[in-house]
Design an enzyme around this catalytic site. Structure first.
Site, PDB file in Angstrom:
ATOM      1  N   LYS A  59       0.899  -1.174  -0.083  1.00 52.29           N
ATOM      2  CA  LYS A  59       0.054   0.160  -0.035  1.00 52.29           C
ATOM      3  C   LYS A  59       0.994   1.192   0.089  1.00 52.29           C
ATOM      4  O   LYS A  59       0.517   2.201  -0.808  1.00 52.29           O
ATOM      5  CB  LYS A  59      -1.065   0.091   1.285  1.00 52.29           C
ATOM      6  CG  LYS A  59      -1.743   1.383   1.499  1.00 52.29           C
ATOM      7  CD  LYS A  59      -2.795   1.046   2.448  1.00 52.29           C
ATOM      8  CE  LYS A  59      -3.635   2.362   2.599  1.00 52.29           C
ATOM      9  NZ  LYS A  59      -4.727   2.296   3.598  1.00 52.29           N
ATOM     10  N   GLU A  96      10.705  -4.905   4.323  1.00 51.10           N
ATOM     11  CA  GLU A  96      10.657  -6.252   3.865  1.00 51.10           C
ATOM     12  C   GLU A  96      10.301  -6.473   2.147  1.00 51.10           C
ATOM     13  O   GLU A  96      10.991  -7.205   1.524  1.00 51.10           O
ATOM     14  CB  GLU A  96       9.864  -7.046   4.716  1.00 51.10           C
ATOM     15  CG  GLU A  96      10.271  -7.178   6.217  1.00 51.10           C
ATOM     16  CD  GLU A  96       9.285  -6.207   6.953  1.00 51.10           C
ATOM     17  OE1 GLU A  96       8.882  -5.004   6.448  1.00 51.10           O
ATOM     18  OE2 GLU A  96       8.836  -6.399   8.132  1.00 51.10           O
ATOM     19  N   GLU A 104      -4.790  -6.493  14.981  1.00 47.81           N
ATOM     20  CA  GLU A 104      -4.087  -5.166  14.362  1.00 47.81           C
ATOM     21  C   GLU A 104      -5.245  -4.198  14.325  1.00 47.81           C
ATOM     22  O   GLU A 104      -5.029  -3.011  14.395  1.00 47.81           O
ATOM     23  CB  GLU A 104      -3.443  -5.198  12.983  1.00 47.81           C
ATOM     24  CG  GLU A 104      -2.593  -4.078  12.428  1.00 47.81           C
ATOM     25  CD  GLU A 104      -1.852  -4.380  11.116  1.00 47.81           C
ATOM     26  OE1 GLU A 104      -2.290  -4.115  10.062  1.00 47.81           O
ATOM     27  OE2 GLU A 104      -0.587  -4.712  11.611  1.00 47.81           O
ATOM     28  N   HIS A 146      -4.709 -33.046  18.292  1.00 45.11           N
ATOM     29  CA  HIS A 146      -3.510 -33.610  18.642  1.00 45.11           C
ATOM     30  C   HIS A 146      -2.490 -32.838  19.040  1.00 45.11           C
ATOM     31  O   HIS A 146      -1.112 -33.191  19.085  1.00 45.11           O
ATOM     32  CB  HIS A 146      -3.042 -34.623  17.622  1.00 45.11           C
ATOM     33  CG  HIS A 146      -4.216 -35.487  17.134  1.00 45.11           C
ATOM     34  ND1 HIS A 146      -4.361 -36.791  17.581  1.00 45.11           N
ATOM     35  CD2 HIS A 146      -5.168 -35.403  15.958  1.00 45.11           C
ATOM     36  CE1 HIS A 146      -5.573 -37.478  17.054  1.00 45.11           C
ATOM     37  NE2 HIS A 146      -6.086 -36.309  15.956  1.00 45.11           N
ATOM     38  N   GLY A 185      -4.836  -1.972   5.097  1.00 47.16           N
ATOM     39  CA  GLY A 185      -4.124  -3.247   4.693  1.00 47.16           C
ATOM     40  C   GLY A 185      -4.757  -4.560   4.751  1.00 47.16           C
ATOM     41  O   GLY A 185      -5.143  -5.361   3.955  1.00 47.16           O
ATOM     42  N   ARG A 186      -5.240  -4.645   6.043  1.00 46.12           N
ATOM     43  CA  ARG A 186      -5.890  -5.967   6.780  1.00 46.12           C
ATOM     44  C   ARG A 186      -7.203  -6.136   6.059  1.00 46.12           C
ATOM     45  O   ARG A 186      -7.910  -7.372   6.383  1.00 46.12           O
ATOM     46  CB  ARG A 186      -5.679  -6.067   8.008  1.00 46.12           C
ATOM     47  CG  ARG A 186      -6.538  -4.896   8.934  1.00 46.12           C
ATOM     48  CD  ARG A 186      -5.967  -4.830  10.256  1.00 46.12           C
ATOM     49  NE  ARG A 186      -6.581  -3.554  11.070  1.00 46.12           N
ATOM     50  CZ  ARG A 186      -5.843  -2.539  10.992  1.00 46.12           C
ATOM     51  NH1 ARG A 186      -4.638  -2.448  10.461  1.00 46.12           N
ATOM     52  NH2 ARG A 186      -6.359  -1.410  11.576  1.00 46.12           N
ATOM     53  N   LYS A 223       9.480  -0.647  14.024  1.00 39.69           N
ATOM     54  CA  LYS A 223      10.395  -0.398  12.860  1.00 39.69           C
ATOM     55  C   LYS A 223      11.339   0.626  12.913  1.00 39.69           C
ATOM     56  O   LYS A 223      12.502   0.442  12.430  1.00 39.69           O
ATOM     57  CB  LYS A 223       9.244   0.124  11.592  1.00 39.69           C
ATOM     58  CG  LYS A 223       8.221  -0.885  11.435  1.00 39.69           C
ATOM     59  CD  LYS A 223       7.353  -0.470  10.397  1.00 39.69           C
ATOM     60  CE  LYS A 223       6.306  -1.245   9.858  1.00 39.69           C
ATOM     61  NZ  LYS A 223       5.194  -0.757   9.010  1.00 39.69           N
TER      62      LYS A 223
END
Ligand code: F6P
Length: 546
Positions: free
Chosen positions: A205, A211, A351, A382, A265-266, A510
């Site tokens: 965005k 990254e 978030e 399990h 973003g999410r 960050k």
């Protein structure tokens, strides 16, 4: 949201809990054969069974009163109307516009955003179909066989989850997702790919996320190393709300797909961020996904609070989080193809609502977002179901199951379904000591052994869960499910009075990372570096030298 009415609603719920402390769900089911009918909702073939909860009709009435006192409906209508409800960033939150199939305009600052939304969607569809058909091909004319999405967070989790969930509908071009800056993620993904048949999508965005930019530059180097600098424009596309930066990377304008800053973003899988999904499943199926989201929007927008699926799920979450003090919430999709669904909902929920101050900056006066976690069933049985059944923490869970599997292997589906239903029933019923003793007698254990093991084999039960059951995990159903959780998160944020659409909490880490980056290479750490971080830096450098 009137403070006194809201406080009163919370106080009533807190008092109401006392009336349920000694009530066991197994007794409630025994006393009310209609409990399932009473506490379930349907939207098309999607069924929400919320009868296995520590509730009565009175509980639900008090929870609906809470939503009313918090002004949930007004805040919902404000979101759909394009109001700037993301107050700290002074933005609207209009992911619903991205899937708006009603034909109604949606205005931001008096301007209908739908023409631009529709135009971008058409561009995404045309590009996706051209890649799938080979009309858009590599620099040497090779048809693309693989698309690699380079993005992180909302620019990765949503599309990656959706491609995995809808792999039955994936054909032609293989979609891969690289998010981590850990070099193995990109290296391992590219290892098996042919540069001449690989398309990269740089999804960001902001087009600044370190990254993603690092991965994009390394991917570019990989491509240039194989095909030369001139191949970049043919092998890259970009999705960003910052098209100027995308152009700076060398991506031609007709391959840059934008979205507005009122798409979080999410919440962006519905936008051009969904381009890898559209390439993987085709534009028609992508529109089915959008349509499913829109169907849930219309339900959320119009259904009465007490018959409103996202509202009910949100209110039950508030009941356990803020009245019963449950710190986490489990997502157990009984579907291996939804393995990444919990991860997507983690970002969506945590978030959005992992906040500590209200819209006006005052501190919240109660717990906000729970920790969201989960794994596909039946695997979780399990791994961690021991805690769910006999731990000291009560973890409300959502079970998700399709009645018709995409892949039908004889007995597999029946075993999966019986486990999904059996686990939620066991969590609810538990096992009394008398029942445990009878079971051990039936096993032939000696009385002394039965006495010794009895406490260990009692299950308290009364452990709440919802079950979401649907016919198939098709694009429309996935759209409904994702939108369902988006609106659940919205309602909870509205009741807590927080801004669910900003994410200031991601900034400090960050900043510190950027400040330390030179020190990783050997420079002197910043003067304010604590001795732990300095010690770690020194140890790290020593290990790198050995
Ligand atoms: O740092 C958190 C975050 O901003 C998320 O909200 C977002 O989804 C992700 O990073 C990626 O951001 P971008 O799409 O701008 O690269």
């Amino acid at each position: 949201m009137s403070g006194s009415a809201l406080d009163l609603a919370w106080n009533r719920l807190a008092a109401h809990r006392a009336t349920l402390e000694a009530v066991h769900m197994r007794d409630q089911f025994a006393a009310d054969p209609d409990r399932f009918q009473r506490f379930s909702l349907r939207l098309g073939d999607l069924l929400l069974d919320y009868s296995k909860h520590r509730i009565t009709a009175g509980t639900m009435a008090l929870l609906v009163d809470l939503a009313g006192a918090a002004g949930v409906e007004a805040r919902r209508d404000a979101m759909f109307a394009g109001e700037r409800i993301n107050v700290t960033e002074d933005r609207a939150a209009l992911h619903v516009a991205l899937r708006n199939r009603s034909g109604r305009p949606i205005l931001v600052d008096g301007q209908d955003v739908m023409p631009e939304v529709d135009a971008t969607l058409a561009r995404v569809g045309a590009f996706a179909e051209a890649v799938r058909s080979g009309t858009i091909a590599g620099a040497r004319g090779d048809r693309f066989t693989d698309v690699v999405n380079l993005g992180i967070g909302g620019s990765d989790l949503g599309p990656a989850m959706a491609v995995a969930a809808l792999c039955s509908y994936c054909e032609g071009v293989n979609a891969h997702f690289v998010s981590n800056v850990h070099s193995a993620h990109l290296r391992d993904t590219l290892a098996g790919l042919a540069p001449e048949r690989t398309l990269f999508i740089v999804a960001s965005k902001t087009f600044t996320t370190l990254e993603t930019m690092t991965n994009a530059r390394s991917a570019r180097d990989w491509l240039v190393g194989a095909l030369g600098e001139g191949a970049v424009p043919s092998h890259f596309a970009a999705v960003s709300s910052n098209p100027a930066r995308a152009a700076g990377f060398g991506i031609p304008g007709d391959r840059v797909f934008g979205f507005r800053d009122w798409v979080g973003g999410r919440y962006s899988v519905w936008s051009a961020i969904g381009l890898p999904l559209a390439i993987a499943i085709g534009f028609d199926r992508f529109r089915e996904f959008l349509a499913g989201g829109h169907e849930m929007d219309e339900h959320f927008r119009t259904a009465p609070l007490g018959r409103n699926m996202p509202v009910i799920m949100a209110l039950l979450g508030l009941w356990y989080r803020d009245v019963w003090g449950c710190a986490t919430h489990g997502l157990m999709p009984y579907d291996q193809r939804l393995a990444r669904f919990p991860a997507h909902i983690q970002q969506l929920d945590m978030e959005s609502n992992g906040k500590r101050v209200r819209l006006d900056g005052s501190p919240v006066d109660r717990a906000t977002a729970p920790v969201i976690w989960g794994e596909p069933g039946s695997n979780g049985q399990h791994a961690f179901f021991q805690l769910l059944h006999q731990g000291t923490e009560v973890v409300p869970c959502d079970f998700l199951l399709a009645a018709e599997p995409d892949v039908d292997l004889g007995p597999h589906q029946a075993i999966l379904a019986s486990n999904c239903f059996g686990q939620s029933e066991a969590l609810m019923r538990g096992r009394t000591e008398a029942e445990a003793r009878r079971a051990m007698e039936a096993e032939g254990l000696a009385p002394a052994e039965i006495d010794r093991l009895a406490p260990h084999r009692v299950f308290p039960g009364n452990r709440p869960s919802s079950t979401l059951l649907y016919r198939r995990l098709d694009p429309a159903t996935l759209g409904r499910l994702v939108a369902l959780y988006e609106h659940k998160v919205f309602v909870q944020g509205a009741v807590w009075g927080i801004d669910s659409f900003d994410q200031w909490g991601v900034e400090l880490g960050k900043e510190r990372a950027s400040a330390l980056l030179p020190a990783i290479g050997g420079s002197t750490p910043p003067a304010d570096t604590d001795c732990s971080t300095a010690g770690l830096l020194a140890a790290y450098r020593a290990l790198r030298r050995e």
